[in-house]
Write a protein that holds these residues in place. Structure first.
Motif, mmCIF file in Angstrom:
data_model
loop_
_atom_site.group_PDB
_atom_site.id
_atom_site.type_symbol
_atom_site.label_atom_id
_atom_site.label_comp_id
_atom_site.label_asym_id
_atom_site.label_seq_id
_atom_site.Cartn_x
_atom_site.Cartn_y
_atom_site.Cartn_z
ATOM 1 N N LEU A 160 17.319 54.909 26.248
ATOM 2 C CA LEU A 160 17.495 53.580 26.819
ATOM 3 C C LEU A 160 16.456 52.634 26.223
ATOM 4 O O LEU A 160 15.255 52.910 26.279
ATOM 5 N N LEU A 161 16.933 51.531 25.650
ATOM 6 C CA LEU A 161 16.018 50.544 25.082
ATOM 7 C C LEU A 161 15.658 49.468 26.106
ATOM 8 O O LEU A 161 14.502 49.136 26.297
ATOM 9 N N PHE A 162 16.683 48.905 26.762
ATOM 10 C CA PHE A 162 16.396 47.888 27.770
ATOM 11 C C PHE A 162 17.621 47.677 28.644
ATOM 12 O O PHE A 162 18.740 48.073 28.298
ATOM 13 N N GLU A 163 17.413 47.076 29.794
ATOM 14 C CA GLU A 163 18.485 46.703 30.709
ATOM 15 C C GLU A 163 18.396 45.215 30.999
ATOM 16 O O GLU A 163 17.301 44.657 31.039
ATOM 17 N N LYS A 164 19.552 44.588 31.206
ATOM 18 C CA LYS A 164 19.577 43.166 31.546
ATOM 19 C C LYS A 164 20.535 42.940 32.704
ATOM 20 O O LYS A 164 21.667 43.441 32.687
ATOM 21 N N GLU A 165 20.064 42.208 33.699
ATOM 22 C CA GLU A 165 20.934 41.810 34.791
ATOM 23 C C GLU A 165 21.919 40.748 34.291
ATOM 24 O O GLU A 165 21.624 39.999 33.366
ATOM 25 N N ALA A 210 33.382 45.262 41.746
ATOM 26 C CA ALA A 210 32.421 44.540 42.581
ATOM 27 C C ALA A 210 33.123 43.448 43.386
ATOM 28 O O ALA A 210 32.746 43.158 44.526
ATOM 29 N N PHE A 211 34.142 42.855 42.797
ATOM 30 C CA PHE A 211 34.933 41.853 43.522
ATOM 31 C C PHE A 211 35.812 42.512 44.587
ATOM 32 O O PHE A 211 35.859 42.070 45.736
ATOM 33 N N THR A 212 36.547 43.555 44.199
ATOM 34 C CA THR A 212 37.512 44.159 45.126
ATOM 35 C C THR A 212 36.817 44.780 46.325
ATOM 36 O O THR A 212 37.404 44.827 47.420
ATOM 37 N N LEU A 213 35.589 45.262 46.165
ATOM 38 C CA LEU A 213 34.848 45.808 47.295
ATOM 39 C C LEU A 213 34.577 44.743 48.350
ATOM 40 O O LEU A 213 34.336 45.058 49.519
ATOM 41 N N LYS A 214 34.619 43.483 47.942
ATOM 42 C CA LYS A 214 34.437 42.363 48.874
ATOM 43 C C LYS A 214 35.776 41.736 49.267
ATOM 44 O O LYS A 214 35.807 40.684 49.902
ATOM 45 N N GLY A 215 36.856 42.398 48.850
ATOM 46 C CA GLY A 215 38.172 41.855 49.162
ATOM 47 C C GLY A 215 38.517 40.633 48.338
ATOM 48 O O GLY A 215 39.340 39.806 48.751
ATOM 49 N N LEU A 216 37.923 40.525 47.163
ATOM 50 C CA LEU A 216 38.145 39.365 46.295
ATOM 51 C C LEU A 216 38.950 39.766 45.066
ATOM 52 O O LEU A 216 38.884 40.911 44.598
ATOM 53 N N TYR A 217 39.667 38.816 44.510
ATOM 54 C CA TYR A 217 40.475 39.069 43.320
ATOM 55 C C TYR A 217 40.219 37.961 42.297
ATOM 56 O O TYR A 217 40.750 36.846 42.433
ATOM 57 N N PRO A 218 39.360 38.230 41.309
ATOM 58 C CA PRO A 218 39.010 37.184 40.343
ATOM 59 C C PRO A 218 40.195 36.800 39.458
ATOM 60 O O PRO A 218 41.103 37.599 39.227
ATOM 61 N N VAL A 219 40.161 35.578 38.986
ATOM 62 C CA VAL A 219 41.193 35.072 38.079
ATOM 63 C C VAL A 219 40.638 35.134 36.657
ATOM 64 O O VAL A 219 39.711 34.396 36.301
ATOM 65 N N ILE A 220 41.172 36.051 35.856
ATOM 66 C CA ILE A 220 40.708 36.181 34.470
ATOM 67 C C ILE A 220 41.541 35.254 33.599
ATOM 68 O O ILE A 220 42.738 35.471 33.376
ATOM 69 N N GLY A 221 40.887 34.202 33.126
ATOM 70 C CA GLY A 221 41.591 33.213 32.333
ATOM 71 C C GLY A 221 41.669 33.548 30.857
ATOM 72 O O GLY A 221 42.675 33.276 30.198
ATOM 73 N N GLN A 222 40.597 34.158 30.315
ATOM 74 C CA GLN A 222 40.533 34.460 28.887
ATOM 75 C C GLN A 222 39.760 35.762 28.699
ATOM 76 O O GLN A 222 38.923 36.134 29.524
ATOM 77 N N GLU A 223 40.033 36.438 27.588
ATOM 78 C CA GLU A 223 39.221 37.572 27.158
ATOM 79 C C GLU A 223 38.786 37.317 25.721
ATOM 80 O O GLU A 223 39.612 36.968 24.875
ATOM 81 N N VAL A 224 37.491 37.474 25.463
ATOM 82 C CA VAL A 224 36.965 37.221 24.121
ATOM 83 C C VAL A 224 35.743 38.104 23.902
ATOM 84 O O VAL A 224 34.973 38.351 24.835
ATOM 85 N N ILE A 259 23.120 36.273 39.895
ATOM 86 C CA ILE A 259 24.168 36.698 40.812
ATOM 87 C C ILE A 259 23.511 37.194 42.107
ATOM 88 O O ILE A 259 22.579 37.996 42.075
ATOM 89 N N ASP A 260 23.999 36.735 43.209
ATOM 90 C CA ASP A 260 23.485 37.152 44.513
ATOM 91 C C ASP A 260 24.156 38.464 44.930
ATOM 92 O O ASP A 260 25.384 38.546 44.994
ATOM 93 N N GLY A 261 23.360 39.503 45.172
ATOM 94 C CA GLY A 261 23.899 40.794 45.595
ATOM 95 C C GLY A 261 23.995 41.791 44.455
ATOM 96 O O GLY A 261 23.588 41.528 43.316
ATOM 97 N N ASP A 262 24.526 42.979 44.788
ATOM 98 C CA ASP A 262 24.654 44.052 43.794
ATOM 99 C C ASP A 262 25.723 43.709 42.760
ATOM 100 O O ASP A 262 26.832 43.272 43.119
ATOM 101 N N PHE A 263 25.359 43.922 41.504
ATOM 102 C CA PHE A 263 26.292 43.641 40.413
ATOM 103 C C PHE A 263 25.884 44.500 39.225
ATOM 104 O O PHE A 263 24.682 44.700 38.974
#
Length: 299
Positions: A160-165, A210-224, A259-263
């Motif tokens: 492991l070199l490094f971790e980033k939130e 992380a979203f679904t555990l909160k009952g949320l469903y994100p809208v993915i507009g693009q992938e890049v 980001i507020d909370g576990d992620f």
């Protein structure tokens, strides 16, 4: 034809005297004469015109002298190169990297290594984590720098070199910039720009989880793929995205918030195939480990 015969021939051809040539190659004159005679018989050509007064090269001898010098020089160069490869001073190395891995001091480490070992050819390829791990196992890559989030590492070594939130990146005029931290509830109402799942399937799934555990469903507009592509879309008003903390964003007008909370975090590892690495790769792995103060890679 033996290599020593060529060495003896070159000595006689350059000295044009069998006695001096014998001293030069550290053998007696009669064995030297016998070796030259054997070489002439094998080639079916006279290489020298001999008389009681002098020794001269024939036309065939002059041609062979040029060829023999080149052959001996190439053998000497090859021998030296092999020795340097054993010491790690020469060779080839194929390095895989994710863009975020290079947003560190890895480029400086590679630059220093190349200056120390200029005869080690270094080829670099920007690849996703899954592809890197696959090519490391197949031997197509020698070392990779990638996130191994929940990936299996069978047959591989890693450090492991490094971790980033992760932070949320958005245009500077976005309403969420008024907050010190943003929640997933905030993000769920936005068009989300994500990296393609095939490059990091476990991390991708964990972010959505992380979203679904909160009952949320994100809208993915693009992938890049890549930070530069992500920031270009943010600047174009196409949405918001998660980026690792302290990411060097080249475009103006983009700000980040924690980001507020576990992620899930972004972890960057140095990965290579198990077994005894080539000497040049071993030196490189040790230099990277020392730069990150990881301790010795090999016992």
């Amino acid at each position: 034809m033996e290599l020593r015969q060529l060495k003896y021939f070159v000595a006689v051809a350059e000295e044009l005297h069998f006695g001096r040539a014998a001293k030069r190659v550290h053998i007696a004159q009669p064995p030297l004469s016998q070796q030259i005679k054997a070489l002439e018989e094998e080639l079916g050509a006279r290489l020298f015109e001999r008389s009681s007064r002098k020794v001269e090269l024939t036309a065939e001898g002059r041609y062979l002298l040029d060829e023999a010098r080149e052959i001996l020089e190439r053998i000497s160069d090859a021998s030296e190169t092999v020795g340097r490869m054993v010491r790690g001073e020469a060779g080839r190395m194929h390095v895989g990297f994710m863009e975020i891995a290079m947003d560190s001091h890895l480029p400086e480490i590679m630059r220093h290594f190349r200056s120390e070992y200029p005869d080690v050819g270094v080829r670099v390829s920007q690849l996703g984590a899954s592809v890197q791990l696959e090519r490391l196992r197949s031997g197509e890559l020698d070392v990779g720098f990638c996130s191994v989030f929940r990936h299996g590492l069978q047959g591989l070594e890693d450090r492991l070199l490094f971790e980033k939130e992760h932070f949320l990146a958005m245009p500077e005029d976005h309403l969420l910039t008024r907050k010190d931290k943003v929640s997933l509830e905030d993000v769920a109402g936005e068009r989300l720009i994500m990296f393609p799942r095939f490059g990091q399937p476990d991390l991708y799934d964990s972010i959505l989880e992380a979203f679904t555990l909160k009952g949320l469903y994100p809208v993915i507009g693009q992938e890049v793929a890549g930070i530069s592509g992500v920031t270009a879309l943010i600047a174009a008003g196409m949405g918001v995205s998660f980026v690792p903390e302290n990411t060097r964003i080249q475009r103006k007008g983009i700000v980040t918030r924690p980001i507020d909370g576990d992620f899930p975090a972004m972890d960057i590892y140095m990965v290579w195939k198990k077994g005894e690495p080539a000497a040049a790769l071993r030196l490189f792995l040790e230099e990277v480990a020392a730069s990150y103060q990881l301790g010795p890679v090999f016992d």
